[in-house]
Design a protein around this motif. Structure first.
Motif, PDB file in Angstrom:
ATOM      1  N   ARG A  94      12.646   5.219  73.200  1.00  0.00           N
ATOM      2  CA  ARG A  94      13.673   6.024  73.420  1.00  0.00           C
ATOM      3  C   ARG A  94      15.200   5.017  73.675  1.00  0.00           C
ATOM      4  N   GLY A  95      16.172   5.640  73.007  1.00  0.00           N
ATOM      5  CA  GLY A  95      17.381   4.916  73.330  1.00  0.00           C
ATOM      6  C   GLY A  95      17.628   3.703  72.215  1.00  0.00           C
ATOM      7  N   GLN A  96      18.741   3.867  71.928  1.00  0.00           N
ATOM      8  CA  GLN A  96      19.230   2.792  70.851  1.00  0.00           C
ATOM      9  C   GLN A  96      20.573   2.266  71.354  1.00  0.00           C
ATOM     10  N   VAL A  97      20.902   1.114  71.298  1.00  0.00           N
ATOM     11  CA  VAL A  97      22.220   0.685  71.559  1.00  0.00           C
ATOM     12  C   VAL A  97      23.099   0.498  70.286  1.00  0.00           C
ATOM     13  N   VAL A  98      24.112   1.298  70.388  1.00  0.00           N
ATOM     14  CA  VAL A  98      24.823   1.149  69.039  1.00  0.00           C
ATOM     15  C   VAL A  98      26.033   0.495  69.020  1.00  0.00           C
ATOM     16  N   ALA A  99      26.424  -0.233  70.114  1.00  0.00           N
ATOM     17  CA  ALA A  99      27.688  -0.949  70.242  1.00  0.00           C
ATOM     18  C   ALA A  99      27.569  -1.624  71.359  1.00  0.00           C
ATOM     19  N   THR A 100      28.029  -3.008  71.364  1.00  0.00           N
ATOM     20  CA  THR A 100      28.456  -3.830  72.630  1.00  0.00           C
ATOM     21  C   THR A 100      29.814  -4.167  72.471  1.00  0.00           C
ATOM     22  N   MET A 101      30.515  -4.284  73.475  1.00  0.00           N
ATOM     23  CA  MET A 101      31.781  -4.712  73.592  1.00  0.00           C
ATOM     24  C   MET A 101      31.893  -5.733  74.743  1.00  0.00           C
ATOM     25  N   LEU A 102      32.773  -7.044  74.474  1.00  0.00           N
ATOM     26  CA  LEU A 102      32.600  -7.958  75.318  1.00  0.00           C
ATOM     27  C   LEU A 102      34.321  -8.454  75.515  1.00  0.00           C
ATOM     28  N   ARG A 103      34.905  -8.142  76.733  1.00  0.00           N
ATOM     29  CA  ARG A 103      36.389  -8.730  76.910  1.00  0.00           C
ATOM     30  C   ARG A 103      37.133  -8.041  75.720  1.00  0.00           C
ATOM     31  N   GLY A 104      36.881  -6.522  75.459  1.00  0.00           N
ATOM     32  CA  GLY A 104      37.706  -5.747  74.646  1.00  0.00           C
ATOM     33  C   GLY A 104      37.482  -6.126  72.881  1.00  0.00           C
ATOM     34  N   ARG A 105      36.475  -6.877  72.754  1.00  0.00           N
ATOM     35  CA  ARG A 105      36.330  -7.075  71.226  1.00  0.00           C
ATOM     36  C   ARG A 105      34.718  -6.742  71.166  1.00  0.00           C
ATOM     37  N   TRP A 106      34.641  -6.042  69.979  1.00  0.00           N
ATOM     38  CA  TRP A 106      32.993  -5.602  69.610  1.00  0.00           C
ATOM     39  C   TRP A 106      32.336  -6.924  69.315  1.00  0.00           C
ATOM     40  N   ALA A 107      31.425  -6.884  70.035  1.00  0.00           N
ATOM     41  CA  ALA A 107      30.504  -8.062  69.602  1.00  0.00           C
ATOM     42  C   ALA A 107      29.139  -7.421  68.690  1.00  0.00           C
ATOM     43  N   MET A 108      29.065  -6.195  68.760  1.00  0.00           N
ATOM     44  CA  MET A 108      28.246  -5.385  67.780  1.00  0.00           C
ATOM     45  C   MET A 108      28.643  -3.900  67.635  1.00  0.00           C
ATOM     46  N   ARG A 109      28.411  -3.681  66.290  1.00  0.00           N
ATOM     47  CA  ARG A 109      28.704  -2.112  66.273  1.00  0.00           C
ATOM     48  C   ARG A 109      27.808  -1.661  65.297  1.00  0.00           C
ATOM     49  N   GLU A 110      27.158  -0.536  65.289  1.00  0.00           N
ATOM     50  CA  GLU A 110      26.177   0.161  64.649  1.00  0.00           C
ATOM     51  C   GLU A 110      25.082  -0.923  63.936  1.00  0.00           C
ATOM     52  N   GLY A 111      24.594  -1.738  65.081  1.00  0.00           N
ATOM     53  CA  GLY A 111      23.445  -2.621  64.790  1.00  0.00           C
ATOM     54  C   GLY A 111      24.108  -3.778  64.174  1.00  0.00           C
ATOM     55  N   GLU A 112      25.397  -3.830  63.640  1.00  0.00           N
ATOM     56  CA  GLU A 112      25.652  -5.037  63.207  1.00  0.00           C
ATOM     57  C   GLU A 112      26.320  -6.136  64.237  1.00  0.00           C
ATOM     58  N   VAL A 113      25.985  -7.259  64.318  1.00  0.00           N
ATOM     59  CA  VAL A 113      26.677  -8.073  65.057  1.00  0.00           C
ATOM     60  C   VAL A 113      27.647  -8.888  64.485  1.00  0.00           C
ATOM     61  N   LEU A 114      28.956  -8.885  65.219  1.00  0.00           N
ATOM     62  CA  LEU A 114      30.241  -9.474  64.497  1.00  0.00           C
ATOM     63  C   LEU A 114      29.968 -10.925  64.297  1.00  0.00           C
ATOM     64  N   THR A 115      29.917 -11.208  63.127  1.00  0.00           N
ATOM     65  CA  THR A 115      29.654 -12.953  62.883  1.00  0.00           C
ATOM     66  C   THR A 115      30.597 -13.734  62.984  1.00  0.00           C
ATOM     67  N   CYS A 116      31.809 -13.418  63.171  1.00  0.00           N
ATOM     68  CA  CYS A 116      32.888 -14.311  63.143  1.00  0.00           C
ATOM     69  C   CYS A 116      32.933 -15.599  64.339  1.00  0.00           C
ATOM     70  N   GLY A 117      32.056 -15.246  65.331  1.00  0.00           N
ATOM     71  CA  GLY A 117      31.632 -16.420  66.159  1.00  0.00           C
ATOM     72  C   GLY A 117      30.344 -17.427  65.732  1.00  0.00           C
ATOM     73  N   LEU A 118      29.932 -16.819  64.728  1.00  0.00           N
ATOM     74  CA  LEU A 118      28.661 -17.706  64.481  1.00  0.00           C
ATOM     75  C   LEU A 118      28.992 -18.790  63.470  1.00  0.00           C
ATOM     76  N   ARG A 119      28.149 -19.726  63.499  1.00  0.00           N
ATOM     77  CA  ARG A 119      28.343 -20.891  62.798  1.00  0.00           C
ATOM     78  C   ARG A 119      28.143 -20.556  61.184  1.00  0.00           C
TER      79      ARG A 119
END
Lengths: 307, 441
Positions: free
Chosen positions: B416-441
């Motif tokens: 039960r329960g699904q994390v649909v978005a995560t925000m860190l310091r006002g920026r989306w780190a993840m939305r709709e299951g997609e992690v923002l890859t801009c920070g990744l190598r």
């Protein structure tokens, strides 16, 4: 039934079928010319990751008496294979188009995992302290042959039950066929509990032997001394060793089994091993070949051969 | 590539259910974010972009205080990028990383490096734990104060216990001068021996070597006595036995500075799972999965607050390592991406807990334990939060994970329960299951 991994996986009917079949196989191995063509053209791989002479020879003979080609694959080294992984070894066997794999491994669960990865029959020849189902079958056959039945018997298993794959297969098979089981041994070497109303756990040998109709004597490993399970082999012998005097507490017709090899004078006295009336140890060896023939016949024999 | 990135955009999460365990308040409404912070709704927002929060919970700053991200040195298992992505995907804004890497994080420079890497990746706050002893060798204290100055938030030889009683006494007495706790992996290794699962009826049936619950309990009893002796800060990691809980209860009743965490897998599974999954090493974890009677005690202790926090003990391994036979495979479960749903399933469905109380264990409690401050959803506080659909019921699908390690006893289990978005310091780190890859190598 495609594989034989644990005796508890078999129904009562499947167990009885294998025992009946094994009884028939015994006729074959008592013939002067033993070879039958049932599995001619089939290849069976004996894959042993742990040293074994008796079981490997028994399977090899069983396959050969049925006309199969048997190859022996003796893997060496530790359970964590160097280089080629265990599963790569398994895939290699499959690529060689063998028709069945007989496997012994020191790690519990390996034959089951092998069966999940292969589309050919896998026969467990012993996995760690988990199961040794053909040993369980031969023990059942030996008891049935000598006493005529299994249901209602009281069977006492003596020794290092905790580390014994034989004990686990025996317990499951005996319960399935309606026997009552007693486990007895030093407290550190027997399970704390067993979830069945038909299994009772003892530490006192005399209590556990009282009225028993069958005694299965397990081999005691010298290393149990180092791990604190027992103070010494001679103290073990004095408290849990099977002697003629101790057997006097059991049923007058008591039958003694031992999966071998025996440490005479430790877990069992020579006078018991060599007592033809009570000891069924030589029967066990012959029955071992017969039940392995039965298992190979059922699992590897073609459909036409089975009907 | 800047360091402490703050979002420059303005966002309005509308009609969302705010669950703020930091202030023990829950309400329905809008949440405004700008310049990396929560903003007063009356603030003159610069045309915020609207995101519907209907049907969702907004939970500020989830902190997982027990993860293994394996870097430096074991990047074939996990690295700071994949581990950060897994944390963001799992809903976490911060993680405390265990120092049993190669080399062990036992000097300030390694602490600084992990923090800097975490910031560069920018998906989650990486809060290192430093080792208690040099190389976690159990011989000499590491430079705890220097590591704390470099940013370490706790100290642990996790993976193994501080076995030596004299050294544990020294660590606890020293901790009284520090902000972070000594996090003990409580295990008497002479009792656990070669055990690979809980010692009990199931291990007896399967023939696998067992670890008695007492291997943990005796160590926790020793440690709480030492906490009393030293007035030290003791945190008991991944507690799993009734005996250990009695020791913790004793400590708390005596006013000692002792806290504890439990993992989602110990709250969810029992040792029967080892039999159900037929020797698959996905169930192999240390401490081992325990019987149902233990699990019931853990559930009640988590509910009552005797267990302060829930932490994943995310312990990723390479698929090849977890593919070994049971007794040879390493201990550890990849669990960052199942933690929130497992906790909601157990806490809401099985225990009928109030979400404010339940989620304290993953937010305010770990902050308190580590001596970190966070105010919750108040204007001016860092905009760190997860959006959670509390009513989603989905089977666990490791194919969608970001962790390199996909082996899990939850495979296919409906949670039960699904994390649909995560925000860190006002920026989306993840939305709709997609992690923002801009920070990744």
């Amino acid at each position: 039934m495609r594989d034989l991994i644990a005796l508890g996986d078999l129904s009562r009917a499947q167990l009885e079928d294998l025992l009946d079949l094994a009884a028939a196989m015994k006729e074959i191995i008592r013939r002067p010319v033993k070879k039958v063509p049932t599995l001619r053209g089939k290849a069976v791989a004996n894959v042993f990751f742990e040293a074994s002479t008796r079981t490997r020879n028994s399977f090899e003979l069983a396959g050969k008496y049925l006309g199969a080609d048997v190859i022996n694959f003796q893997a060496r080294g530790s359970s964590v294979e160097k280089g080629e992984t265990l599963w790569d070894t398994v895939r290699t066997m499959r690529a060689m188009r063998v028709d069945a794999v007989i496997v012994r491994h020191q790690a519990e669960g390996v034959p089951g995992e092998m069966a999940a990865r292969l589309d050919i029959p896998v026969i467990n020849a012993g996995d760690g302290a988990h199961q040794h189902p053909t040993q369980g079958l031969l023990d059942l056959l030996t008891i049935r042959d000598r006493l005529g039945h299994i249901a209602g018997l009281t069977v006492t298993i003596v020794g290092d039950v905790l580390h014994s794959r034989v004990a686990r297969s025996d317990i499951e098979g005996l319960l399935q066929l309606g026997a009552k089981v007693r486990l007895v041994g030093p407290p550190a070497l027997i399970p704390g509990r067993w979830d069945s109303p038909h299994v009772r756990i003892y530490t006192d040998l005399a209590e556990a032997l009282a009225g028993a109709q069958v005694v299965q004597v397990l081999r005691i490993q010298r290393e149990r001394q180092a791990s604190g399970g027992i103070p010494s082999l001679r103290e073990y012998h004095d408290r849990w060793g099977i002697t003629p005097a101790g057997l006097g507490l059991a049923d007058a017709e008591v039958l003694v089994l031992h999966p071998g090899p025996q440490n005479r004078g430790v877990e069992i006295d020579s006078a018991v091993v060599d007592d033809p009336k009570r000891s069924a140890i030589q029967d066990q060896v012959e029955n071992g070949v017969a039940v392995r023939m039965a298992v190979l016949y059922r699992l590897v024999g073609g459909k036409e051969a089975m009907e | 590539m800047n360091g402490e990135r703050e979002g420059s955009g303005w966002w309005k999460i509308t009609d969302v259910r705010v669950i703020d365990p930091y202030r023990q308040r829950a309400w329905q409404g809008d949440v405004l974010v700008g310049q990396g912070r929560f903003q007063d709704l009356a603030a003159s927002a610069d045309a915020p972009e609207s995101v519907s929060g209907r049907g969702l919970w907004l939970v500020p700053r989830l902190l997982d205080m027990h993860v293994h991200l394996r870097s430096p040195g074991q990047e074939w298992k996990e690295d700071l990028a994949s581990g950060s992505a897994a944390a963001a995907h799992g809903g976490f804004a911060a993680v405390m990383t265990m120092p049993n890497t190669d080399p062990v994080v036992d000097v300030p420079s390694l602490v600084s490096w992990q923090i800097a890497e975490g910031r560069r990746i920018g998906l989650v706050d990486v809060l290192p734990a430093g080792a208690v002893t040099k190389a976690s060798g159990g011989q000499e204290l590491a430079e705890l104060w220097k590591m704390e100055k470099a940013g370490a938030v706790g100290f642990s030889d996790d993976g193994r216990p501080v076995a030596d009683g004299g050294l544990m006494r020294a660590a606890l007495s020293y901790s009284a001068t520090l902000a972070g706790p000594i996090v003990q992996h409580a295990e008497d290794v002479t009792l656990s021996g070669r055990g690979v699962m809980h010692e009990g009826e199931v291990s007896g049936r399967l023939g696998l070597a067992g670890v008695p619950g007492e291997a943990e309990a005796v160590m926790v009893w020793r440690d709480v006595q030492l906490a009393a002796l030293t007035d030290g800060r003791l945190h008991v990691a991944h507690v799993s036995t009734p005996g250990a809980l009695e020791a913790i209860q004793w400590a708390k009743a005596h006013g000692l500075r002792v806290t504890a965490e439990v993992t989602p897998h110990h709250l969810f599974f029992t040792d029967e799972r080892v039999a159900e999954l037929a020797f698959s090493p996905v169930t192999k974890v240390n401490p081992p999965l325990r019987p149902e009677s233990y699990r019931q005690v853990l559930l009640q202790a988590m509910k009552s607050g005797l267990i302060d926090a829930i932490a994943s003990d995310h312990a990723p391994h390479h698929a090849d390592e977890k593919d070994l036979p049971y007794k040879d495979a390493p201990f550890g479960i990849s669990s960052l991406e199942t933690a929130v749903a497992a906790v909601l399933t157990v806490g809401l469905d099985e225990l009928a807990m109030d979400p404010l109380t339940l989620l304290v264990r993953m937010t305010a409690a770990p902050h308190r334990i580590l001596g970190l401050s966070y105010q919750g959803l108040v204007p001016g506080e860092s905009a760190d939060f997860a959006l959670i659909d509390p009513d989603a019921r989905l089977p666990v699908d490791p194919g969608k994970w970001y962790s390199q390690a996909r082996e899990t006893p939850w495979q296919g289990v409906a949670l039960r329960g699904q994390v649909v978005a995560t925000m860190l310091r006002g920026r989306w780190a993840m939305r709709e299951g997609e992690v923002l890859t801009c920070g990744l190598r």
